[in-house]
Design a protein around this motif. Structure first.
Motif, PDB file in Angstrom:
ATOM      1  N   PHE A  70       0.422  -1.282   0.387  1.00  0.00           N
ATOM      2  CA  PHE A  70       0.021  -0.543  -0.369  1.00  0.00           C
ATOM      3  C   PHE A  70       0.985   1.158   0.488  1.00  0.00           C
ATOM      4  O   PHE A  70       0.387   2.512  -0.947  1.00  0.00           O
ATOM      5  CB  PHE A  70      -1.137   0.257   1.383  1.00  0.00           C
ATOM      6  N   ARG A 303     -13.680  -9.978   9.705  1.00  0.00           N
ATOM      7  CA  ARG A 303     -14.726 -10.172   8.777  1.00  0.00           C
ATOM      8  C   ARG A 303     -16.054 -10.459   8.970  1.00  0.00           C
ATOM      9  O   ARG A 303     -16.902 -10.679   8.108  1.00  0.00           O
ATOM     10  CB  ARG A 303     -13.734 -10.461   8.215  1.00  0.00           C
ATOM     11  N   SER A 317      -3.363  -8.817   5.763  1.00  0.00           N
ATOM     12  CA  SER A 317      -4.627 -10.041   5.543  1.00  0.00           C
ATOM     13  C   SER A 317      -5.003  -9.972   5.886  1.00  0.00           C
ATOM     14  O   SER A 317      -4.971 -10.042   7.946  1.00  0.00           O
ATOM     15  CB  SER A 317      -2.974 -11.560   5.051  1.00  0.00           C
ATOM     16  N   ARG A 320     -10.031  -5.957   6.310  1.00  0.00           N
ATOM     17  CA  ARG A 320     -10.315  -5.032   5.121  1.00  0.00           C
ATOM     18  C   ARG A 320     -10.391  -3.165   5.871  1.00  0.00           C
ATOM     19  O   ARG A 320     -11.342  -3.641   6.315  1.00  0.00           O
ATOM     20  CB  ARG A 320     -11.860  -5.278   5.369  1.00  0.00           C
ATOM     21  N   LEU A 321     -10.507  -2.873   3.669  1.00  0.00           N
ATOM     22  CA  LEU A 321     -10.500  -1.618   3.522  1.00  0.00           C
ATOM     23  C   LEU A 321     -12.293  -0.778   3.468  1.00  0.00           C
ATOM     24  O   LEU A 321     -12.545  -1.692   3.322  1.00  0.00           O
ATOM     25  CB  LEU A 321      -9.893  -1.506   2.394  1.00  0.00           C
ATOM     26  N   LEU A 323     -13.652   1.961   2.078  1.00  0.00           N
ATOM     27  CA  LEU A 323     -13.208   2.909   1.058  1.00  0.00           C
ATOM     28  C   LEU A 323     -13.953   3.865   1.319  1.00  0.00           C
ATOM     29  O   LEU A 323     -12.859   5.339   1.058  1.00  0.00           O
ATOM     30  CB  LEU A 323     -13.805   2.116  -0.501  1.00  0.00           C
ATOM     31  N   LEU A 347      -3.616  10.306  -1.988  1.00  0.00           N
ATOM     32  CA  LEU A 347      -3.745   9.427  -0.562  1.00  0.00           C
ATOM     33  C   LEU A 347      -3.015   8.941   0.313  1.00  0.00           C
ATOM     34  O   LEU A 347      -1.536   9.033  -0.420  1.00  0.00           O
ATOM     35  CB  LEU A 347      -4.286   7.373  -1.097  1.00  0.00           C
ATOM     36  N   LYS A 355     -11.652  -1.359   8.429  1.00  0.00           N
ATOM     37  CA  LYS A 355     -13.447  -2.384   9.042  1.00  0.00           C
ATOM     38  C   LYS A 355     -13.301  -2.757   9.869  1.00  0.00           C
ATOM     39  O   LYS A 355     -12.311  -3.538  10.160  1.00  0.00           O
ATOM     40  CB  LYS A 355     -14.480  -3.013   7.418  1.00  0.00           C
TER      41      LYS A 355
END
Lengths: 546, 333
Positions: A70, A303, A317, A320-321, A323, A347, A355
């Motif tokens: 990233f 998740r 890993s 979760r992003l 967005l 960004l 999340k």
């Protein structure tokens, strides 16, 4: 006996064979504590086999197989990926292999199956208690034990001259002999036989021979099969080193080859120090009921479950992003930041929002079963019946269960937390009765299990089945008074740890001390003098539900 | 890429081979679960399957392997609409897979660099009209299992996340293999597999020797070995193709339906999926054997694999499900 090299010679031979064709042999399982001998051996690995990639059991998938980088992606405005470590080389070295989880092992197993990689398992486990995961041990050809060797034992390991494995001829009956040998040793998987066959070829190749001889077969069998041998029936009961004259009735068929096969079995069994075989077999049994990754005892639920507000974080890993939140975080800064070419948004890593979810953790029922003489006399069978019914229910609810038995001078964790009902049932049925009542020790083992489970995100509940006649103290001494004191102390520790508990009195008459103990534990006391197993079970589900 | 081991060269393991063949004949049977010890050739059989399957016709540029240009999803913006023949996809679902890789996700590269919202298809898209293979299925993370359950059930992958709202066909045959020692499979997932097979190492020495011989030959003289078995594989593929064609003509009499229903009722299999799978598998077997009608023999042959994982498990009953199915079959005969 001359066919079975020992100690350093064995290690050296295994390494050279492995180096002949790393992918075909899968790897080496090296049992060695940290020390100079291991260091020397590892040096030889890189010297003879070539450069290796070092792995660690806690590496996540992204580190292993690669993922999105990233920082670089955001900086350059185009997708940058990290290369997984497994792509950096084909020979892997897994340190602390005994700590690998089944899930981690399965991922590596996949690589070995694809014949793209081979692996050196460095096993630092304490004797027989911890072993590398079965599926990796199964997929590597050789086992080497460096424990007990000193620097004096070390000799030079020669590098390989170029040799071809496939040029070597194999006599027609060799396959049969090896297959029978494996069967005679109780090895039912077919993979080890391939390893043995290739090892025999390798041995011939190393000696420059064109054809595999009986000696090669014997040595190959000792190198690849010995550590997999199933414990012979008499050995399982009697943990002493096995006798030299093995009963030949383990050999199922084909009398005409008996001598050959027996010869090989002898050679194989002579390959390892006798005690080790028993330890390995025992460790394997212990290992086989270690909790698996698939049972979902995850602490960090990233998740699933109820969503919570997202939070600043790093994308690794399993996360979760979020967005929208990320863009929202970046929005106020857009004018100030210099944008990379063609980028719509600038960004930075600190904008990333992750999340989050909250999930209810799974429940764990720890059964602490009193198997002392007094309990056995009273209601052992009934208590077992009750536990079985509870297990059936736990199964339906997908609860985890653990089993602790206590008798004579201590407690034993018969089964660490698992969802495998069959295992639990087997263990329970095999629980012998007799001896004193080390109630405190039983509570202690239960408490340890409970705390451990809580660390892994489970909600533990202890179900104690006992008649409450504690007469063995925590230190194993037969002192009734001390025993009662210890038990009370452990009970208080329970209350302090805040673990739920349930005490089921299995004695013929209500026992006041046990009631007090339950109070000390802040638990529920269920005196069920002459209830059937069914009643105990319904009482427990009732009080758990409340 | 190395050629997979030829399917016909697999020694023994008849039940596993039959199960795989039946799903190749009728995909609606719904997948195979292979459970067994280590080193019994579970993965070998599944990987061999790929070579056995007849090719599919698909739109060249379509990410979900659509059969006709009209079936292509809008989001894919397919430019190349010519029809091509491709091998049936057999997609591996690795254990360490992320959710995004499975269902597909926002194309991060385009989102971050060009600010566009576009969809990057995942493994489920690639597996459409083919097979999805999960090795060590019992070790799969629960959240991935949840996703699969949903998609395997509906045959459609629905993505509602990160501002995307996309759906595409995901009809695949789920093939799983695993080792029961490492953990059990959730009953919900278990039920999604049409057939379930238990494999064990052969105990007969000569059979074991033959396994070793063939494997050794495969590793050492691959070209010659593959050539030797090519004819057998081709013959089998033709037979599967023939069975596919004749499948719609295979009739199932009322008697056969009654047999299926009785069997399931007696065994107490949950739901109607058991009956349906049993019937479909028996019909596929009849087609494979060149028959025009489903008989009791076919039902009997496929009953254990179609039903053994659907029995309500009495957790305290030591007798395996296979024995229970066989017992009932014997009573019915």
């Amino acid at each position: 006996m001359t066919h079975a090299p020992q100690g350093w010679d064995r290690a050296a031979l295994a390494l050279r064979l492995f180096a002949l064709d790393p992918k075909r042999f899968g790897g080496i399982w090296v049992r060695a504590r940290h020390g100079p001998v291991r260091t020397v051996f590892r040096d030889y690995i890189s010297q003879i086999v070539g450069p290796t990639v070092h792995l660690h059991p806690t590496m996540d998938d992204e580190t292993l197989f690669g993922g999105t980088d990233f920082a670089a992606t955001l900086a350059h405005g185009s997708l940058h990926k990290t290369q997984g470590v497994v792509r950096q080389g084909t020979v892997l070295q897994l340190t602390m292999a005994e700590r690998a989880t089944p899930g981690f092992a399965a991922r590596l197993g996949g690589l070995l199956d694809a014949a793209s990689h081979s692996i050196v398992l460095l096993d630092e486990g304490a004797d027989g208690e911890e072993l590398p995961p079965d599926n990796l041990c199964e997929r590597v050809a050789f086992f080497v034990d460096l424990d007990g060797l000193s620097m004096r034992d070390i000799a030079q390991i020669d590098a390989l001259t170029h040799t071809k494995l496939d040029r070597v001829q194999v006599p027609d009956d060799a396959v049969k002999t090896l297959t029978e040998t494996a069967a005679g040793l109780g090895i039912w998987s077919l993979r080890p036989v391939f390893f043995a066959l290739d090892a025999a070829r390798g041995l011939a190749a190393l000696q420059g021979a064109h054809c595999v001889t009986a000696d090669h077969l014997a040595t190959a069998a000792s190198m690849t099969l010995a550590h997999r041998a199933a414990p012979l029936p008499d050995m399982a009961q009697n943990p002493e080193p096995q006798a030299d004259d093995q009963p030949s009735d383990t050999q199922p068929s084909q009398p005409q080859d008996m001598s050959d096969v027996e010869h090989l079995i002898d050679a194989t069994q002579a390959a390892l120090p006798p005690g080790l075989l028993a330890t390995l077999a025992q460790g394997r049994r212990k290992r086989s009921h270690a909790p698996s990754d698939g049972s979902g005892d995850k602490q960090a639920h990233n998740r699933r479950g109820r969503p919570k507000p997202s939070r600043q974080g790093r994308i690794v890993s399993g996360k979760r992003l979020d967005l929208v939140a990320t863009l929202r975080a970046a929005a106020p800064w857009q004018k100030l930041r210099t944008k990379p070419d063609h980028a719509a948004v600038a960004l930075r890593a600190e904008d990333i929002r992750i999340k989050r979810f909250e999930n209810r953790s799974d429940r764990l029922l720890i059964f602490a079963v009193d198997a002392s003489g007094s309990a056995a006399a009273a209601r052992m069978a009934e208590a077992k019946g009750a536990v079985e019914l509870l297990l059936a229910e736990a199964y339906a609810r997908r609860d985890h269960v653990a089993l602790v038995g206590f008798r004579k001078d201590g407690a034993e964790v018969l089964l660490p937390p698992t969802r495998s009902l069959v295992q639990t049932k087997k263990r329970l049925a095999a629980l012998p009765g007799g001896g004193g009542t080390p109630l405190a020790a039983g509570l202690k083992a239960g408490l340890e299990q409970g705390l451990q489970a809580r660390k892994r995100g489970l909600s533990p509940t202890l179900v104690l089945l006992t008649d409450g006649r504690a007469n063995v103290a925590l230190d194993g001494a037969g002192n009734r008074q001390q025993a009662a004191q210890d038990a009370t102390q452990m009970a208080k520790a329970f209350a302090q740890a805040g673990l739920d508990s349930l005490v089921i009195d299995t004695s013929a008459r209500k026992s006041t001390p046990l009631r007090a103990l339950a109070d000390d534990m802040h638990g529920i006391y269920l005196p069920l003098p002459f209830a059937g197993a069914q009643q105990i079970s319904s009482a427990i589900s009732h009080s758990l539900a409340g | 890429m190395t050629q997979p081991f030829p399917f016909s060269a697999i020694v023994g393991q008849e039940e596993m081979k039959l199960a795989v063949i039946l799903t190749a004949i009728d995909a609606s049977i719904g997948g195979v679960l292979v459970f067994g010890d280590r080193g019994t050739g579970k993965s070998t059989a599944v990987r061999a399957l790929a070579a056995l399957l007849p090719p599919i016709t698909q739109v060249a540029g379509c990410p979900v392997n659509s059969a006709a240009p009209d079936d292509c999803p809008d989001w894919a913006e397919v430019s190349d609409t010519s029809l091509v023949q491709r091998p049936t996809p057999v997609v591996d679902l690795p254990l360490g897979v992320t959710e995004d890789r499975v269902v597909g996700a926002l194309d991060i590269e385009r989102a971050l660099t060009r600010g566009e919202k576009s969809f990057e298809p995942g493994l489920l898209a690639r597996a459409n009209r083919g097979y999805l293979y999960i090795d060590e299925v019992n070790l799969l993370e629960d959240h991935v299992v949840d996703l699969l359950l949903d998609v395997a059930q509906s045959g459609e992958n629905v993505i509602e996340r990160e501002g995307l709202s996309i759906r595409h066909d995901a009809k695949f045959v789920l093939v799983g293999s695993g080792n029961p020692e490492e953990g059990e499979l959730r009953p919900q997932l278990l039920d999604r597999f049409g057939l379930s097979v238990e494999v064990s190492s052969p105990t007969d020495i000569m059979e074991r020797v033959e396994v070793i011989r063939r494997r050794d030959a495969y590793e050492r003289e691959q070209a010659a070995f593959l050539k030797r078995w090519r004819a057998a594989d081709t013959k089998l593929r033709k037979r599967i193709m023939g069975a596919r064609l004749s499948l719609p003509q295979v009739r199932a009499s009322d008697a056969a339906l009654t047999h299926c229903a009785t069997l399931c009722a007696t065994l107490g299999a949950d739901g109607l999926r058991g009956e349906l799978t049993l019937l479909r598998a028996a019909r596929a077997l009849a087609a494979f054997e060149g028959l025009r009608e489903v008989g009791f023999d076919q039902i009997k042959a496929v009953a254990p694999m179609a039903l053994r994982h659907r029995l309500r498990r009495d957790p305290l009953d030591e007798a395996g499900s296979t024995t229970r199915v066989e017992r009932v079959l014997e009573e019915m005969a």
